[in-house]
Design an enzyme around this catalytic site. Structure first.
Site, PDB file in Angstrom:
ATOM      1  N   THR A 100       8.309 -12.713  14.485  1.00  0.00           N
ATOM      2  CA  THR A 100       9.277 -11.887  15.213  1.00  0.00           C
ATOM      3  C   THR A 100       9.670 -12.494  16.550  1.00  0.00           C
ATOM      4  OG1 THR A 100       9.507  -9.776  16.378  1.00  0.00           O
ATOM      5  CG2 THR A 100       7.297 -10.580  16.109  1.00  0.00           C
ATOM      6  N   PHE A 133      15.030 -12.044  14.559  1.00  0.00           N
ATOM      7  CA  PHE A 133      15.622 -11.281  15.648  1.00  0.00           C
ATOM      8  C   PHE A 133      15.996  -9.914  15.043  1.00  0.00           C
ATOM      9  CE2 PHE A 133      15.636 -13.990  19.453  1.00  0.00           C
ATOM     10  CZ  PHE A 133      14.863 -15.002  18.926  1.00  0.00           C
ATOM     11  N   ASN A 134      17.201  -9.413  15.154  1.00  0.00           N
ATOM     12  CA  ASN A 134      17.465  -8.046  14.662  1.00  0.00           C
ATOM     13  C   ASN A 134      18.133  -8.101  13.298  1.00  0.00           C
ATOM     14  OD1 ASN A 134      17.196  -8.028  17.650  1.00  0.00           O
ATOM     15  ND2 ASN A 134      17.272  -5.844  17.286  1.00  0.00           N
ATOM     16  N   ASN A 146       0.830  -1.218   0.000  1.00  0.00           N
ATOM     17  CA  ASN A 146       0.000   0.000   0.000  1.00  0.00           C
ATOM     18  C   ASN A 146       0.862   1.263   0.000  1.00  0.00           C
ATOM     19  OD1 ASN A 146       0.934   0.299   2.613  1.00  0.00           O
ATOM     20  ND2 ASN A 146      -1.043  -0.122   3.592  1.00  0.00           N
ATOM     21  N   LEU A 147       2.179   1.110   0.019  1.00  0.00           N
ATOM     22  CA  LEU A 147       3.142   2.212   0.014  1.00  0.00           C
ATOM     23  C   LEU A 147       2.951   3.158   1.204  1.00  0.00           C
ATOM     24  CD1 LEU A 147       3.421   2.982  -3.829  1.00  0.00           C
ATOM     25  CD2 LEU A 147       4.896   1.523  -2.428  1.00  0.00           C
ATOM     26  N   TYR A 166       2.135  -5.222  19.293  1.00  0.00           N
ATOM     27  CA  TYR A 166       2.830  -5.660  18.077  1.00  0.00           C
ATOM     28  C   TYR A 166       3.146  -7.153  18.155  1.00  0.00           C
ATOM     29  CZ  TYR A 166       6.752  -6.666  15.012  1.00  0.00           C
ATOM     30  OH  TYR A 166       7.588  -7.265  14.097  1.00  0.00           O
TER      31      TYR A 166
HETATM   32  N1  UDP Z   1      18.331   1.407  20.823  1.00  0.00           N
HETATM   33  C1  UDP Z   1      19.037   2.515  21.284  1.00  0.00           C
HETATM   34  N2  UDP Z   1      19.009   3.636  20.521  1.00  0.00           N
HETATM   35  C2  UDP Z   1      18.340   3.739  19.335  1.00  0.00           C
HETATM   36  C3  UDP Z   1      17.625   2.600  18.876  1.00  0.00           C
HETATM   37  C4  UDP Z   1      17.646   1.456  19.647  1.00  0.00           C
HETATM   38  O1  UDP Z   1      19.663   2.479  22.352  1.00  0.00           O
HETATM   39  O2  UDP Z   1      18.357   4.805  18.698  1.00  0.00           O
HETATM   40  C5  UDP Z   1      18.373   0.158  21.606  1.00  0.00           C
HETATM   41  C6  UDP Z   1      17.002  -0.354  21.990  1.00  0.00           C
HETATM   42  O3  UDP Z   1      16.583   0.238  23.196  1.00  0.00           O
HETATM   43  C7  UDP Z   1      17.264  -1.857  22.102  1.00  0.00           C
HETATM   44  C8  UDP Z   1      18.335  -2.117  21.031  1.00  0.00           C
HETATM   45  O4  UDP Z   1      18.926  -0.851  20.774  1.00  0.00           O
HETATM   46  O5  UDP Z   1      17.816  -2.156  23.360  1.00  0.00           O
HETATM   47  C9  UDP Z   1      17.788  -2.680  19.736  1.00  0.00           C
HETATM   48  O6  UDP Z   1      16.680  -1.889  19.336  1.00  0.00           O
HETATM   49  P1  UDP Z   1      16.027  -1.982  17.896  1.00  0.00           P
HETATM   50  O7  UDP Z   1      14.891  -0.993  17.853  1.00  0.00           O
HETATM   51  O8  UDP Z   1      17.074  -1.871  16.849  1.00  0.00           O
HETATM   52  O9  UDP Z   1      15.470  -3.464  17.808  1.00  0.00           O
HETATM   53  P2  UDP Z   1      14.468  -4.297  18.757  1.00  0.00           P
HETATM   54  O10 UDP Z   1      15.374  -5.251  19.500  1.00  0.00           O
HETATM   55  O11 UDP Z   1      13.751  -3.351  19.649  1.00  0.00           O
HETATM   56  O12 UDP Z   1      13.584  -4.990  17.792  1.00  0.00           O
END
Ligand code: UDP
Length: 324
Positions: A116, A168-169, A32-33, A140
Site C-alpha cells: 500500500t 494507491f487508490n 475466512n469470509l 495498518y
Molecule cells: N474521504 C472523504 N469522505 C469519505 C471518504 C473519504 O472526504 O466519505 C476523503 C479522505 O479523507 C481522503 C480521501 O477522501 O482524503 C481518500 O480516502 P479513501 O478512504 O478513499 O482512501 P485513502 O487515501 O485513505 O486510502
C-alpha cells in the site's frame, strides 16, 4: 497456472481471480469470509474457507499444489488499526508469516502481495517513487511495511520470488464484481452511495489542507489496470528477488474533484457536508509509476471518469451490494 488467491472473496482479490480465470488460469480462493462475500467468489473458482491464523488449514490448502500465490487477505481500515493495532499485526503480519512458512514447506515459490501507499506516510514530495522513505503513519501501514520486509528477507534467505505492489487508490468494477466494504470508508463508494440515495450528503473530511482547493489529493487507479499489473508482476518474478512497485496513475485528484466528476457521471447533485480532518490522512499521495512502466511496460488505461462510471454502473446493478 494454478493460483492460490488469499482474500479472493474481497473486492480486489475477487476481481483479480476473475481476471485470472478469464486468462485460463485455475484459481482456488482461501478466505475466512470475515469481510469477504461468498457472492463475490467468481464462477469457476474453488472456495476454501479458512483463516491465515489457522496454520493447519492453511497448510492443507497450500499443500494442494500451486504455481503461485496472490496474497490479498488483510485488514485494511486505518482508524481501526490505530485503536486495535494488535489485530493488524496478528492478521496482516503473523497471517503472512504463516502463509510464507506454509509456502516454503510446500515448495510454492512465487508470490505477489498487496502492499500500500500507506507505507510512505506523509511523503516529502509527490509523485512518490519506490525509493522514498517509508514512514507509515498508522499500524495498518506498519503492518504492510513489515510484510514487505518479511518478503524481502524470505526471498534473500530461501529463494522465494515475490513482488509487493503498493496500491494507491483503487476503484471501479469488472466482470460483474465491485466494491462492497462494510463499513465502507472509501471516498468513491461513499460518494456514489449519496448518488444512489443511500446517504444524504458526502462527508468531506478536511477542507484546510495545503492543497489547491484545501482537500486531500489522491491517485486513483482502475481495478482492471491494477489487476493487469498483478499478472505482469507474476510473469516477471525471479527466485531470490523481491520486486517493489507503486501502482497509481501519476495524476492527483482532490476530494472535491472526485465529487465533481461523480456529479458529472451520475447526473446527481451530491450535496456535501464539511467535516473535520480524518486522523491519519496525508494531504497528497500521488504515485510515480515509472518503475513498473519501465520494468514491465504497465500503463493505466482508465481515467477517473471511467473508474467512477464503472463503479456507478456496478452500484446500480447491485443496489444492496452483495446482499442482493
Ligand atoms: N474521504 C472523504 N469522505 C469519505 C471518504 C473519504 O472526504 O466519505 C476523503 C479522505 O479523507 C481522503 C480521501 O477522501 O482524503 C481518500 O480516502 P479513501 O478512504 O478513499 O482512501 P485513502 O487515501 O485513505 O486510502
Amino acid at each position: 497456472m494454478r493460483l492460490l488467491v488469499t482474500g479472493g472473496a474481497g473486492y480486489i482479490g475477487s476481481i483479480c481471480s476473475a481476471v485470472a480465470l478469464a486468462a485460463g488460469h485455475r484459481v482456488a480462493i482461501f478466505d475466512n469470509l470475515g469481510h469477504g462475500h461468498k457472492a463475490a467468489v467468481p464462477a469457476g473458482a474453488e472456495l476454501v474457507e479458512g483463516d491465515l491464523l489457522d496454520e493447519g488449514s492453511l497448510r492443507d490448502a497450500v499443500g494442494a499444489g500451486f504455481d503461485a500465490v496472490l496474497h490479498f487477505a488483510a485488514l485494511i481500515v486505518v482508524p481501526e488499526s490505530v485503536a486495535r493495532p494488535e489485530r493488524y499485526y496478528r492478521n496482516n503480519v503473523v497471517g503472512t508469516l504463516n502463509l510464507v512458512d506454509a509456502l516454503r514447506q510446500a515448495g510454492v515459490r512465487r508470490l505477489v502481495f498487496s502492499s500500500t501507499a500507506a507505507v510512505y506516510g506523509e511523503p516529502e514530495s509527490v509523485p512518490i517513487p519506490e525509493s522514498a522513505p517509508t514512514r507509515p503513519a498508522s499500524p495498518y501501514g506498519n503492518s504492510k511495511l513489515a510484510v514487505d520486509r518479511l518478503l524481502a528477507d524470505e526471498c534473500a534467505a530461501h529463494g522465494l520470488a515475490a513482488a509487493s505492489l503498493r496500491y494507491f487508490n483503487v476503484g471501479g468494477a469488472l466482470h460483474g464484481l465491485g466494491e462492497d466494504h462494510r463499513p465502507e470508508t472509501h471516498l468513491i463508494p461513499n460518494v456514489l452511495a449519496v448518488a444512489a440515495g443511500r446517504a444524504e450528503a458526502v462527508e468531506l473530511f478536511g477542507t484546510d489542507y495545503d492543497t489547491p482547493d484545501g482537500t486531500c489529493v489522491r491517485d486513483y487507479v482502475h481495478i482492471e489496470d491494477l489487476a493487469a499489473a498483478h499478472f505482469l508482476a507474476l510473469e516477471a518474478l525471479e527466485a531470490g528477488r523481491h520486486d517493489v512497485y507503486n501502482l497509481g496513475s501519476g495524476s492527483g485528484y482532490s476530494v472535491l474533484e472526485v465529487i465533481e466528476t461523480a456529479r458529472r457521471v451520475t447526473g446527481r447533485p451530491l450535496p456535501v457536508q464539511e467535516r473535520p480532518r480524518r486522523p491519519g490522512d496525508a494531504p497528497r499521495l500521488v504515485a510515480s509509476s515509472q518503475a513498473i512502466a519501465s520494468a514491465l511496460g504497465w500503463q493505466p488505461r482508465h481515467d477517473l471518469e471511467a473508474i467512477i462510471g464503472d463503479a456507478w454502473s456496478w452500484m446500480q446493478e447491485h443496489p444492496n451490494g452483495y446482499s442482493d
